[in-house]
Motif scaffolding. Structure first.
Motif, PDB file in Angstrom:
ATOM      1  N   LEU A   1      14.787  -6.115   8.433  1.00 14.67           N
ATOM      2  CA  LEU A   1      14.581  -5.941   6.983  1.00 14.67           C
ATOM      3  C   LEU A   1      14.818  -4.489   6.592  1.00 14.67           C
ATOM      4  O   LEU A   1      15.336  -4.196   5.522  1.00 14.67           O
ATOM      5  CB  LEU A   1      13.148  -6.330   6.612  1.00 14.67           C
ATOM      6  N   GLY A   2      14.408  -3.587   7.488  1.00 16.94           N
ATOM      7  CA  GLY A   2      14.654  -2.165   7.260  1.00 16.94           C
ATOM      8  C   GLY A   2      16.146  -1.883   7.205  1.00 16.94           C
ATOM      9  O   GLY A   2      16.621  -1.095   6.375  1.00 16.94           O
ATOM     10  N   ALA A   3      16.907  -2.576   8.086  1.00 20.42           N
ATOM     11  CA  ALA A   3      18.362  -2.402   8.070  1.00 20.42           C
ATOM     12  C   ALA A   3      18.931  -2.865   6.737  1.00 20.42           C
ATOM     13  O   ALA A   3      19.841  -2.250   6.181  1.00 20.42           O
ATOM     14  CB  ALA A   3      18.985  -3.187   9.220  1.00 20.42           C
ATOM     15  N   LEU A   4      18.348  -3.954   6.207  1.00 19.18           N
ATOM     16  CA  LEU A   4      18.782  -4.435   4.902  1.00 19.18           C
ATOM     17  C   LEU A   4      18.562  -3.355   3.829  1.00 19.18           C
ATOM     18  O   LEU A   4      19.407  -3.123   2.960  1.00 19.18           O
ATOM     19  CB  LEU A   4      18.002  -5.705   4.544  1.00 19.18           C
ATOM     20  N   MET A   5      17.425  -2.665   3.930  1.00 20.99           N
ATOM     21  CA  MET A   5      17.127  -1.587   2.972  1.00 20.99           C
ATOM     22  C   MET A   5      18.172  -0.476   3.079  1.00 20.99           C
ATOM     23  O   MET A   5      18.582   0.114   2.079  1.00 20.99           O
ATOM     24  CB  MET A   5      15.739  -1.007   3.252  1.00 20.99           C
ATOM     25  N   VAL A   6      18.586  -0.176   4.324  1.00 19.32           N
ATOM     26  CA  VAL A   6      19.605   0.859   4.515  1.00 19.32           C
ATOM     27  C   VAL A   6      20.911   0.432   3.842  1.00 19.32           C
ATOM     28  O   VAL A   6      21.581   1.234   3.182  1.00 19.32           O
ATOM     29  CB  VAL A   6      19.826   1.138   6.021  1.00 19.32           C
ATOM     30  N   VAL A   7      21.247  -0.850   3.979  1.00 17.15           N
ATOM     31  CA  VAL A   7      22.467  -1.348   3.339  1.00 17.15           C
ATOM     32  C   VAL A   7      22.364  -1.210   1.814  1.00 17.15           C
ATOM     33  O   VAL A   7      23.298  -0.760   1.148  1.00 17.15           O
ATOM     34  CB  VAL A   7      22.726  -2.820   3.729  1.00 17.15           C
ATOM     35  N   ILE A   8      21.193  -1.570   1.276  1.00 12.69           N
ATOM     36  CA  ILE A   8      21.000  -1.433  -0.174  1.00 12.69           C
ATOM     37  C   ILE A   8      21.163   0.028  -0.586  1.00 12.69           C
ATOM     38  O   ILE A   8      21.822   0.346  -1.580  1.00 12.69           O
ATOM     39  CB  ILE A   8      19.615  -1.967  -0.587  1.00 12.69           C
ATOM     40  N   ALA A   9      20.584   0.927   0.214  1.00 15.30           N
ATOM     41  CA  ALA A   9      20.708   2.350  -0.094  1.00 15.30           C
ATOM     42  C   ALA A   9      22.178   2.752  -0.130  1.00 15.30           C
ATOM     43  O   ALA A   9      22.605   3.530  -0.989  1.00 15.30           O
ATOM     44  CB  ALA A   9      19.956   3.184   0.938  1.00 15.30           C
TER      45      ALA A   9
ATOM     46  N   ALA B   1       0.834  -1.203   0.000  1.00  8.93           N
ATOM     47  CA  ALA B   1       0.000   0.000   0.000  1.00  8.93           C
ATOM     48  C   ALA B   1       0.868   1.251   0.000  1.00  8.93           C
ATOM     49  O   ALA B   1       0.587   2.233  -0.699  1.00  8.93           O
ATOM     50  CB  ALA B   1      -0.921  -0.012   1.222  1.00  8.93           C
ATOM     51  N   ALA B   2       1.970   1.222   0.768  1.00 13.06           N
ATOM     52  CA  ALA B   2       2.875   2.380   0.823  1.00 13.06           C
ATOM     53  C   ALA B   2       3.494   2.644  -0.539  1.00 13.06           C
ATOM     54  O   ALA B   2       3.626   3.788  -0.980  1.00 13.06           O
ATOM     55  CB  ALA B   2       3.953   2.152   1.869  1.00 13.06           C
ATOM     56  N   LEU B   3       3.849   1.545  -1.230  1.00 11.59           N
ATOM     57  CA  LEU B   3       4.457   1.675  -2.556  1.00 11.59           C
ATOM     58  C   LEU B   3       3.487   2.358  -3.518  1.00 11.59           C
ATOM     59  O   LEU B   3       3.838   3.290  -4.242  1.00 11.59           O
ATOM     60  CB  LEU B   3       4.818   0.280  -3.070  1.00 11.59           C
ATOM     61  N   LEU B   4       2.245   1.911  -3.473  1.00  7.94           N
ATOM     62  CA  LEU B   4       1.223   2.474  -4.352  1.00  7.94           C
ATOM     63  C   LEU B   4       0.997   3.955  -4.025  1.00  7.94           C
ATOM     64  O   LEU B   4       1.002   4.815  -4.920  1.00  7.94           O
ATOM     65  CB  LEU B   4      -0.070   1.680  -4.149  1.00  7.94           C
ATOM     66  N   GLY B   5       0.813   4.230  -2.738  1.00 10.96           N
ATOM     67  CA  GLY B   5       0.543   5.609  -2.319  1.00 10.96           C
ATOM     68  C   GLY B   5       1.686   6.548  -2.655  1.00 10.96           C
ATOM     69  O   GLY B   5       1.473   7.663  -3.131  1.00 10.96           O
TER      70      GLY B   5
ATOM     71  N   ARG C   1      14.444   2.466 -13.364  1.00 10.69           N
ATOM     72  CA  ARG C   1      14.669   1.378 -12.421  1.00 10.69           C
ATOM     73  C   ARG C   1      15.121   1.898 -11.060  1.00 10.69           C
ATOM     74  O   ARG C   1      14.738   1.372 -10.015  1.00 10.69           O
ATOM     75  CB  ARG C   1      15.698   0.403 -12.989  1.00 10.69           C
ATOM     76  N   MET C   2      15.952   2.936 -11.089  1.00 10.87           N
ATOM     77  CA  MET C   2      16.391   3.528  -9.825  1.00 10.87           C
ATOM     78  C   MET C   2      15.210   4.121  -9.067  1.00 10.87           C
ATOM     79  O   MET C   2      15.148   4.081  -7.840  1.00 10.87           O
ATOM     80  CB  MET C   2      17.440   4.615 -10.082  1.00 10.87           C
ATOM     81  N   LEU C   3      14.276   4.715  -9.833  1.00 12.06           N
ATOM     82  CA  LEU C   3      13.074   5.281  -9.216  1.00 12.06           C
ATOM     83  C   LEU C   3      12.300   4.186  -8.490  1.00 12.06           C
ATOM     84  O   LEU C   3      11.862   4.357  -7.347  1.00 12.06           O
ATOM     85  CB  LEU C   3      12.216   5.914 -10.309  1.00 12.06           C
ATOM     86  N   GLN C   4      12.176   3.025  -9.158  1.00 10.02           N
ATOM     87  CA  GLN C   4      11.458   1.905  -8.535  1.00 10.02           C
ATOM     88  C   GLN C   4      12.183   1.421  -7.284  1.00 10.02           C
ATOM     89  O   GLN C   4      11.566   1.173  -6.245  1.00 10.02           O
ATOM     90  CB  GLN C   4      11.337   0.739  -9.529  1.00 10.02           C
ATOM     91  N   LEU C   5      13.514   1.312  -7.386  1.00 10.93           N
ATOM     92  CA  LEU C   5      14.280   0.839  -6.231  1.00 10.93           C
ATOM     93  C   LEU C   5      14.128   1.804  -5.054  1.00 10.93           C
ATOM     94  O   LEU C   5      13.885   1.390  -3.917  1.00 10.93           O
ATOM     95  CB  LEU C   5      15.759   0.697  -6.611  1.00 10.93           C
ATOM     96  N   GLY C   6      14.255   3.108  -5.354  1.00  9.22           N
ATOM     97  CA  GLY C   6      14.118   4.114  -4.301  1.00  9.22           C
ATOM     98  C   GLY C   6      12.752   4.046  -3.645  1.00  9.22           C
ATOM     99  O   GLY C   6      12.633   4.080  -2.409  1.00  9.22           O
ATOM    100  N   LEU C   7      11.717   3.931  -4.460  1.00  8.60           N
ATOM    101  CA  LEU C   7      10.354   3.832  -3.942  1.00  8.60           C
ATOM    102  C   LEU C   7      10.203   2.618  -3.036  1.00  8.60           C
ATOM    103  O   LEU C   7       9.570   2.683  -1.981  1.00  8.60           O
ATOM    104  CB  LEU C   7       9.367   3.710  -5.106  1.00  8.60           C
ATOM    105  N   THR C   8      10.804   1.492  -3.469  1.00  4.12           N
ATOM    106  CA  THR C   8      10.700   0.270  -2.673  1.00  4.12           C
ATOM    107  C   THR C   8      11.362   0.468  -1.310  1.00  4.12           C
ATOM    108  O   THR C   8      10.801   0.104  -0.271  1.00  4.12           O
ATOM    109  CB  THR C   8      11.374  -0.899  -3.419  1.00  4.12           C
ATOM    110  N   ILE C   9      12.565   1.047  -1.315  1.00  5.14           N
ATOM    111  CA  ILE C   9      13.270   1.256  -0.044  1.00  5.14           C
ATOM    112  C   ILE C   9      12.423   2.120   0.894  1.00  5.14           C
ATOM    113  O   ILE C   9      12.200   1.778   2.056  1.00  5.14           O
ATOM    114  CB  ILE C   9      14.644   1.921  -0.295  1.00  5.14           C
ATOM    115  N   VAL C  10      11.933   3.260   0.365  1.00  3.99           N
ATOM    116  CA  VAL C  10      11.131   4.173   1.189  1.00  3.99           C
ATOM    117  C   VAL C  10       9.898   3.456   1.736  1.00  3.99           C
ATOM    118  O   VAL C  10       9.586   3.535   2.934  1.00  3.99           O
ATOM    119  CB  VAL C  10      10.707   5.405   0.359  1.00  3.99           C
ATOM    120  N   SER C  11       9.208   2.717   0.858  1.00  2.59           N
ATOM    121  CA  SER C  11       7.952   2.091   1.262  1.00  2.59           C
ATOM    122  C   SER C  11       8.170   0.992   2.291  1.00  2.59           C
ATOM    123  O   SER C  11       7.439   0.908   3.285  1.00  2.59           O
ATOM    124  CB  SER C  11       7.239   1.511   0.043  1.00  2.59           C
ATOM    125  N   VAL C  12       9.168   0.143   2.063  1.00  2.99           N
ATOM    126  CA  VAL C  12       9.395  -0.966   2.990  1.00  2.99           C
ATOM    127  C   VAL C  12       9.789  -0.435   4.371  1.00  2.99           C
ATOM    128  O   VAL C  12       9.239  -0.864   5.393  1.00  2.99           O
ATOM    129  CB  VAL C  12      10.465  -1.930   2.443  1.00  2.99           C
TER     130      VAL C  12
END
Lengths: 252, 325
Positions: free
Chosen positions: B193-201, B121-125, B227-238
């Motif tokens: 999992l959030g920490a994993l997102m930080v590592v990806i960032a 839902a966060a990703l969509l919003g 693609r970067m836009l999608q990745l960024g959105l995913t990190i923020v949303s998760v």
């Protein structure tokens, strides 16, 4: 060589470019001139794959711009557009170092650092290297952006109105730097210019567009005549020749 | 980075690391339950308290703080606007809507499933927000955060209405106001999992910095912008969704921390990203400790604390003269 074949572009109902065909040989400076809305910037952004090609074909060194991976093209051609609003707080050296991104994808080798230093030097930015870009004047900022494009070390350099916001001194400096890298480094530069006299003084070839069509194409001394200029811009202007360079008196 | 700047950042790094370490130890010692340090290894109950409650709570605060600060930074990069963050631009509200819908239709859903629904839902919003934000004129930088506030407000209102209709209002406040007091072992681990997102960032930090230069410059430098836009959105949303699900939303972290770090160190994320994460962790953990101490032995939720502290810092950021170093 940049080869443009039968390229057309429309936005909604407006036809921006009509069946443009143009070949730009390797080396030298080609200036795109023409009145506002002639389609110069659109043509440039099509060459730089910043917008999708609707009709026709564009190749750079034989690579189709709409079919070649983005990262490969970034090693062949660099584009500088007018990004009027600069929101990032980056130092000049950091900005220029991003020009190396297409080569190492972020990893900088000693060779990369040497190129970054050389770019800074080439555009007279060594003293400003540690300043934040937002603290620079318009002219310095413009030079930093050109230095980044130069650090990309591509054979082709596309510049969209780089003289905007520059005073006479920096406009001249920038054009002379471009002339130098065209002559010494063998770069092919395509530049959109509004100042017809800068085009006359520094370009090897001028291509004039009007309403999406090429209306004139040739060396500055052949193209800058009252008759051709009237056809391009729609009013009469005197042209004098000073030191073998045609000077257009368009302001009277 | 120049030698002087590198020296300064290594000094700042020491200060940030030390502050975080002190707060970490302090947070382990502060709480209602008695936990004498001297008896830690002889008294089984004290050790139990540490491992079941204090340590998870402290880790949760650090993970959420670091995550939200990074999510704010990325959101600001994607929107090319310094005044947006997940809590005020619809991301958190969308996540809440996601959890609420799952709770309504699948009341027995696990925490993991709720997190997935909240993330989706966060990703969509957030995508909808960004699509609109990119259409707003860049000459009017305050339109983006204003639109975000209205947009988040509308989604938030829908969430409240739904919760009211379903008699879930009390439940709702668990997600809308962040609180670490419910964090126990076994109930916070999703935050890793959030920490994993930080590592990806951090891995894509260079790309994110380039993205901040705009679409044209990114493509010119060979970046796959979409693609970067999608990745960024995913990190923020998760990150936002996990925070909402596990502890509830904490405002202002994503807004003030990236802004302060940008003022001090600039926007080259390869260098600044660790500081944004550390400062976010320090701010949230500090606020949580304060919240535990102010009305001891009662607690003030960290969401409320951060509303006050973060709001004050934000006002200070807005009113102080812009520095041109």
């Amino acid at each position: 060589m940049i080869r443009i074949e039968n390229v057309s572009l429309r936005h909604g109902k407006t036809q921006i470019l009509h069946d443009i065909s143009l070949t730009i040989a390797k080396g030298g400076i080609t200036a795109l001139v023409g009145p506002n809305g002639a389609g110069k910037s659109s043509l440039l952004s099509l060459i730089a794959r910043l917008q999708p090609l609707q009709a026709g074909r564009i190749t750079v060194d034989g690579f189709h711009v709409d079919a070649t991976p983005n990262r490969d093209l970034a090693r062949i051609l660099a584009i500088l557009r007018q990004d009027s609003i600069f929101t990032s707080r980056l130092r000049v050296r950091e900005l220029v170092s991003f020009g190396r991104f297409p080569h190492g994808r972020g990893r900088l080798t000693p060779a990369d650092y040497a190129i970054i230093d050389q770019s800074l030097q080439q555009f007279d930015l060594t003293d400003l290297a540690d300043r934040f870009i937002e603290t620079l004047s318009g002219g310095q900022r413009q030079r930093a952006l050109v230095a980044m494009a130069f650090a990309q070390e591509t054979d082709y350099l596309l510049l969209d109105e780089p003289l905007n916001n520059l005073d006479m001194y920096f406009a001249r400096e920038l054009m002379r730097s471009l002339r130098r890298i065209a002559d010494e480094n063998g770069k092919t530069i395509v530049i959109v210019l509004h100042d017809i006299n800068q085009a006359g003084a520094h370009a090897d070839r001028i291509v004039a567009l009007k309403s999406g069509r090429i209306v004139a194409d040739g060396a500055p001394c052949d193209l800058l005549t009252p008759k051709t200029l009237q056809a391009i811009f729609g009013f009469e202007m005197r042209v004098e020749t000073v030191d073998d360079t045609p000077v257009v008196l368009h302001f009277r | 980075m120049s030698i002087a700047a590198a020296k300064q950042s290594s000094k700042t790094g020491w200060i940030a690391g030390l502050t975080l370490a002190v707060l970490f130890v302090f947070s382990l010692c502060v709480g209602v339950g008695d936990m004498p340090v001297t008896l830690l290894f002889s008294d089984g109950q004290a050790l139990e308290l540490l491992l079941v409650s204090r340590l998870p709570r402290t880790l949760a605060a650090i993970l959420v703080g670091a995550g939200l600060a990074i999510a704010g930074l990325i959101m600001q990069t994607l929107a090319r606007n310094r005044y947006v963050e997940p809590a005020t631009a619809g991301t958190a509200q969308s996540a809440e809507l996601g959890i609420l819908l799952v709770t309504l239709f699948f009341p027995a859903a696990s925490l993991l499933f709720k997190s997935l629904a909240a993330s989706a839902a966060a990703l969509l919003g957030t995508s909808l927000f960004l699509m609109t934000a990119h259409r707003l004129p860049p000459t009017q930088p305050f339109l983006v955060p204003l639109f975000g506030l209205v947009y988040g407000g509308v989604i938030g209102a829908a969430v409240t209405f739904l919760a009211w209709e379903a008699d879930l209002l009390q439940y709702l406040s668990v997600w809308t106001n962040g609180d670490f007091s419910g964090v126990l072992r076994g109930r916070y681990e999703l935050l890793w999992l959030g920490a994993l997102m930080v590592v990806i960032a951090w891995i894509v930090a260079d790309r994110l910095t380039i993205m901040a230069l705009g679409r044209d410059a990114s493509i010119g430098l060979g970046l796959d912008y979409a693609r970067m836009l999608q990745l960024g959105l995913t990190i923020v949303s998760v990150i936002s969704a996990l925070s909402v699900v596990v502890v509830g939303m904490i405002p202002f972290v994503g807004l003030v921390v990236p802004n302060i770090v940008s003022r001090l160190m600039g926007d080259n994320m390869r260098g600044t990203l660790p500081f944004v994460a550390a400062s976010g962790a320090i701010l949230v953990l500090g606020c949580d400790i304060l919240g535990r101490l102010i009305r001891y032995p009662y607690e003030i939720p960290v969401g409320t604390m951060m509303g006050c502290v973060g709001g004050l810092i934000f006002l200070w950021l807005l009113f102080r003269r812009p520095s041109h170093v």
